[in-house]
Design an enzyme around this catalytic site. Structure first.
Site, mmCIF file in Angstrom:
data_model
loop_
_atom_site.group_PDB
_atom_site.id
_atom_site.type_symbol
_atom_site.label_atom_id
_atom_site.label_comp_id
_atom_site.label_asym_id
_atom_site.label_seq_id
_atom_site.Cartn_x
_atom_site.Cartn_y
_atom_site.Cartn_z
ATOM 1 N N LYS A 110 0.833 -1.214 0.000
ATOM 2 C CA LYS A 110 0.000 0.000 0.000
ATOM 3 C C LYS A 110 0.866 1.261 0.000
ATOM 4 C CE LYS A 110 -1.621 1.581 4.107
ATOM 5 N NZ LYS A 110 -1.411 2.988 4.467
ATOM 6 N N ASN A 111 1.844 1.305 0.906
ATOM 7 C CA ASN A 111 2.601 2.546 1.079
ATOM 8 C C ASN A 111 3.606 2.800 -0.038
ATOM 9 O OD1 ASN A 111 1.105 3.082 3.304
ATOM 10 N ND2 ASN A 111 2.655 2.471 4.793
ATOM 11 N N ARG A 144 -4.912 10.708 4.187
ATOM 12 C CA ARG A 144 -3.752 11.563 4.447
ATOM 13 C C ARG A 144 -2.690 11.488 3.364
ATOM 14 N NH1 ARG A 144 -1.412 14.330 7.936
ATOM 15 N NH2 ARG A 144 0.445 13.674 6.844
ATOM 16 N N CYS A 200 -5.373 12.780 12.590
ATOM 17 C CA CYS A 200 -5.197 11.339 12.482
ATOM 18 C C CYS A 200 -5.127 10.768 13.882
ATOM 19 C CB CYS A 200 -3.901 11.066 11.731
ATOM 20 S SG CYS A 200 -3.540 9.335 11.564
ATOM 21 N N ARG A 254 0.135 14.639 12.435
ATOM 22 C CA ARG A 254 0.832 14.267 11.193
ATOM 23 C C ARG A 254 1.176 15.566 10.454
ATOM 24 N NH1 ARG A 254 -1.010 8.814 9.766
ATOM 25 N NH2 ARG A 254 0.590 8.852 8.155
ATOM 26 N N PRO A 255 2.173 16.314 10.966
ATOM 27 C CA PRO A 255 2.494 17.611 10.362
ATOM 28 C C PRO A 255 3.081 17.456 8.958
ATOM 29 C CG PRO A 255 4.145 17.016 11.994
ATOM 30 C CD PRO A 255 3.099 15.946 12.059
ATOM 31 N N ILE A 256 3.057 18.558 8.178
ATOM 32 C CA ILE A 256 3.692 18.516 6.854
ATOM 33 C C ILE A 256 4.743 19.624 6.722
ATOM 34 C CG2 ILE A 256 1.797 17.337 5.650
ATOM 35 C CD1 ILE A 256 1.066 20.132 4.476
ATOM 36 N N ASP A 257 5.239 20.084 7.880
ATOM 37 C CA ASP A 257 6.232 21.172 7.846
ATOM 38 C C ASP A 257 7.481 20.801 7.039
ATOM 39 O OD1 ASP A 257 6.430 19.367 10.143
ATOM 40 O OD2 ASP A 257 8.218 20.485 10.677
ATOM 41 N N LEU A 258 7.878 19.531 7.092
ATOM 42 C CA LEU A 258 9.093 19.146 6.364
ATOM 43 C C LEU A 258 8.851 19.132 4.855
ATOM 44 C CD1 LEU A 258 10.337 16.292 8.733
ATOM 45 C CD2 LEU A 258 11.272 18.612 8.530
ATOM 46 N N ASP A 291 4.833 0.518 11.878
ATOM 47 C CA ASP A 291 3.641 -0.157 11.347
ATOM 48 C C ASP A 291 3.544 -1.624 11.766
ATOM 49 O OD1 ASP A 291 2.932 2.207 10.176
ATOM 50 O OD2 ASP A 291 3.638 1.684 8.176
ATOM 51 N N ILE A 305 8.004 7.058 16.644
ATOM 52 C CA ILE A 305 7.539 7.774 15.446
ATOM 53 C C ILE A 305 6.209 8.478 15.748
ATOM 54 C CG2 ILE A 305 7.035 7.587 12.955
ATOM 55 C CD1 ILE A 305 9.884 6.644 13.601
ATOM 56 N N ARG A 336 -8.563 -0.423 4.659
ATOM 57 C CA ARG A 336 -7.720 0.580 3.983
ATOM 58 C C ARG A 336 -6.383 -0.018 3.582
ATOM 59 N NH1 ARG A 336 -8.398 6.437 6.335
ATOM 60 N NH2 ARG A 336 -7.070 6.700 4.545
HETATM 61 N N1 EPU Z 1 6.927 14.473 10.492
HETATM 62 C C1 EPU Z 1 7.118 15.788 10.802
HETATM 63 N N2 EPU Z 1 6.936 16.715 9.819
HETATM 64 C C2 EPU Z 1 6.599 16.360 8.546
HETATM 65 C C3 EPU Z 1 6.400 15.009 8.242
HETATM 66 C C4 EPU Z 1 6.575 14.077 9.252
HETATM 67 O O1 EPU Z 1 7.433 16.155 11.930
HETATM 68 O O2 EPU Z 1 6.471 17.255 7.704
HETATM 69 C C5 EPU Z 1 7.099 13.476 11.562
HETATM 70 C C6 EPU Z 1 5.828 12.689 11.863
HETATM 71 O O3 EPU Z 1 5.011 13.375 12.790
HETATM 72 C C7 EPU Z 1 6.360 11.387 12.384
HETATM 73 C C8 EPU Z 1 7.641 11.197 11.591
HETATM 74 O O4 EPU Z 1 7.993 12.492 11.105
HETATM 75 O O5 EPU Z 1 6.698 11.519 13.736
HETATM 76 C C9 EPU Z 1 7.563 10.246 10.443
HETATM 77 O O6 EPU Z 1 6.442 10.547 9.626
HETATM 78 P P1 EPU Z 1 6.434 10.218 8.090
HETATM 79 O O7 EPU Z 1 6.296 11.492 7.339
HETATM 80 O O8 EPU Z 1 7.589 9.334 7.756
HETATM 81 O O9 EPU Z 1 5.090 9.396 7.937
HETATM 82 P P2 EPU Z 1 4.138 9.406 6.684
HETATM 83 O O10 EPU Z 1 4.953 9.524 5.469
HETATM 84 O O11 EPU Z 1 3.025 10.342 6.907
HETATM 85 C C10 EPU Z 1 4.279 6.837 6.221
HETATM 86 C C11 EPU Z 1 3.294 5.718 6.113
HETATM 87 C C12 EPU Z 1 2.772 5.368 7.503
HETATM 88 C C13 EPU Z 1 3.973 4.980 8.373
HETATM 89 C C14 EPU Z 1 4.991 6.130 8.399
HETATM 90 C C15 EPU Z 1 6.249 5.808 9.165
HETATM 91 C C16 EPU Z 1 2.346 6.076 3.926
HETATM 92 C C17 EPU Z 1 1.172 6.426 3.117
HETATM 93 N N3 EPU Z 1 2.192 6.113 5.253
HETATM 94 O O12 EPU Z 1 3.553 7.941 6.768
HETATM 95 O O13 EPU Z 1 1.940 4.247 7.336
HETATM 96 O O14 EPU Z 1 3.533 4.716 9.675
HETATM 97 O O15 EPU Z 1 5.369 6.462 7.044
HETATM 98 O O16 EPU Z 1 6.877 4.710 8.620
HETATM 99 O O17 EPU Z 1 3.391 5.729 3.405
HETATM 100 C C18 EPU Z 1 0.238 2.730 7.913
HETATM 101 O O18 EPU Z 1 0.454 2.161 6.837
HETATM 102 O O19 EPU Z 1 -0.483 2.234 8.823
HETATM 103 C C19 EPU Z 1 0.840 4.034 8.149
HETATM 104 C C20 EPU Z 1 0.409 4.878 9.080
#
Ligand code: EPU
Length: 431
Positions: free
Chosen positions: A22-23, A92, A116, A121-125, A308, A330, A400
């Site tokens: 999925k991811n 998301r 969530c 789940r911030p997107i600042d990065l 996960d 995480i 999902r």
């Molecule tokens: N983070 C920030 N700022 C950002 C983005 C992330 O601080 O701009 C933080 C998050 O809050 C978290 C960490 O960085 O603490 C890692 O988050 P990441 O961005 O890696 O997560 P994601 O890309 O939103 C994906 C998977 C998740 C999985 C995480 C971690 C997808 C669609 N989702 O999420 O999958 O848990 O990576 O490996 O790829 C799941 O499948 O159940 C699921 C939640």
């Protein structure tokens, strides 16, 4: 709403096949917007999240054809740059449209996904990465507005408090592949799903060095082209099946998964004493006498232990001989399944971001509520080890991310029925 009725039915036995990840498939579907030529994707799992993503691609203007189950042919000849709230809010991961829209359209308007249950789940990065690519980013009315008319490559350190970001890396790589100049992306996520995306992009004509490492060098090209790509296997689905085999003391071969995608997870199971045979593309779990041993685990970005597979391991640890500690680094709030496991008889105490799990619990069936995708899986796994029937509500979370979950597990001996909420016995709701 659908519910699962799960009854402990002894050891699972047989062979179970892993589907597409999925991811990996989600950002890969978004990447099809990077070219006006057709991209053929195989091994795309049939999940509600994929249907949401296809709906969004169609909304922005892509033509999508599904010639057979698991295969999608996507042609994004003429697209718009807007991904609206009514579609993005459903999932998301739709945030990973930002990169392709920025790259292809030089502008993007993508709704900010909502909250969530597993934590913020911030997107600042993602935003910081785009700014480092010389994009103007503005947030207003719930949307990220990006003006990428002057986009160009540059050095970017994409690490945050918890290290790398998976979809953030996907977004910035997708934005950079068509940006003039060279981008050095440091602290890039190394997850196999990011590697799969990069491999697809290279097939489409992108220039990316360092794939699989935390430093990616991306040299922008003018145009990408169509290609065919097979999505990698879902390591989290495979890990969930491995726990299903372990918690029932079964003899199960999980097929279609390279063990090296699951090194940190398999290492912990080995430490716990689970007998396994690792093949090139399969993992066999063998029955064992006595109890497994407790483990101490901290979730980390890849190649560390994956968040996960945290909840599923927690379910297994309720059955070991001793005290396990599982620390979530995480998503520190990702323990919504714990009160539900406690209702089934698990002995778990929370200490900040750590679950202290006392093993050898006698679990018994109860009505429980799934709160997110992996929590749903953990409750089903616990139900395999419980006496009596467990009724799991809100299994739309499971749908999902797990394809034909109950069919696959029923075929190796599990007792899972998909029923409607109204089939639940009335006495379950009585005081
Ligand atoms: N983070 C920030 N700022 C950002 C983005 C992330 O601080 O701009 C933080 C998050 O809050 C978290 C960490 O960085 O603490 C890692 O988050 P990441 O961005 O890696 O997560 P994601 O890309 O939103 C994906 C998977 C998740 C999985 C995480 C971690 C997808 C669609 N989702 O999420 O999958 O848990 O990576 O490996 O790829 C799941 O499948 O159940 C699921 C939640």
């Amino acid at each position: 709403m659908d519910v699962f009725k799960v009854s402990g039915n002894g050891p699972l036995n047989g062979t179970i096949e892993v589907g597409g990840a999925k991811n990996a498939a989600l950002p890969i579907l978004a990447a099809t917007l990077l070219t006006d030529e057709t991209v053929v994707l195989k091994n795309v799992p049939d999940l509600s999240d994929m249907r949401f993503m296809i709906e969004i691609l169609q909304h922005v203007g892509a033509e999508t054809v599904q010639p057979e189950p698991g295969t999608w042919e996507i042609t994004a000849k003429k697209i718009t740059h807007v991904a609206p709230y009514e579609l993005v809010r459903k999932m998301r991961a739709s945030v990973c449209l930002l990169g392709p829209l920025v790259a292809r359209m030089r502008r993007a308007e993508v709704s900010i996904p909502g909250g969530c249950v597993i934590g913020p789940r911030p997107i600042d990065l993602h935003i910081k990465g785009l700014q480092k690519l010389n994009c103007k980013v503005d947030i207003s009315n719930g949307y990220v507005h990006v003006d990428a008319s002057a986009i160009k490559g540059g050095p970017i350190f994409l690490g945050g408090r918890s290290g790398s970001t998976v979809t953030g890396t996907a977004n910035i790589v997708m934005a950079a592949v068509l940006a003039p100049g060279s981008t050095r992306l440091e602290c890039a996520a190394c997850e196999p799903e990011v590697v799969d995306l990069c491999n697809l992009l290279v097939k489409m004509g992108a220039k990316i060095d360092g794939i699989g490492s935390p430093e990616l060098i991306i040299t922008g090209v003018e145009k990408l082209h169509g290609c065919e790509h097979t999505v990698i296997a879902d390591r989290i689905e495979a890990g969930t099946f491995i726990v299903a085999a372990a918690i029932t003391r079964g003899d199960v071969t999980v097929k279609g998964i390279a063990p090296k995608l699951l090194s940190a997870f398999l290492d912990k199971l080995e430490e716990a004493g689970l007998p396994m045979e690792l093949g090139e593309d399969s993992i066999r779990v063998l029955p064992y006498e006595g109890s497994l041993k407790p483990v101490d685990v901290i979730t980390l970005p890849h190649p560390g232990y994956p968040t996960d597979l945290q909840a599923q391991l927690g379910a297994l640890m309720t059955q070991t001989d001793g005290i396990s500690i599982i620390t979530e680094r995480i998503y520190p709030n990702r323990f919504m399944h714990v009160p539900e496991l406690q209702r089934m008889g698990a002995d778990i105490a929370m200490e900040g971001p750590s679950a202290i799990i006392k093993g050898a619990s006698k679990l018994s069936g109860a009505p429980v509520m799934a709160s997110d995708l992996r929590a749903s899986a953990a409750l089903i796994l616990a139900a395999f080890a419980a006496t009596g029937d467990t009724w799991i509500q809100r299994i739309y979370h499971l749908d999902r991310g797990y394809e034909r979950f109950e069919q696959k597990l029923t075929a190796i001996g599990a007792k899972i029925e998909r029923l409607s909420e109204k089939d639940m016995p009335k006495e379950l709701f009585e005081e």
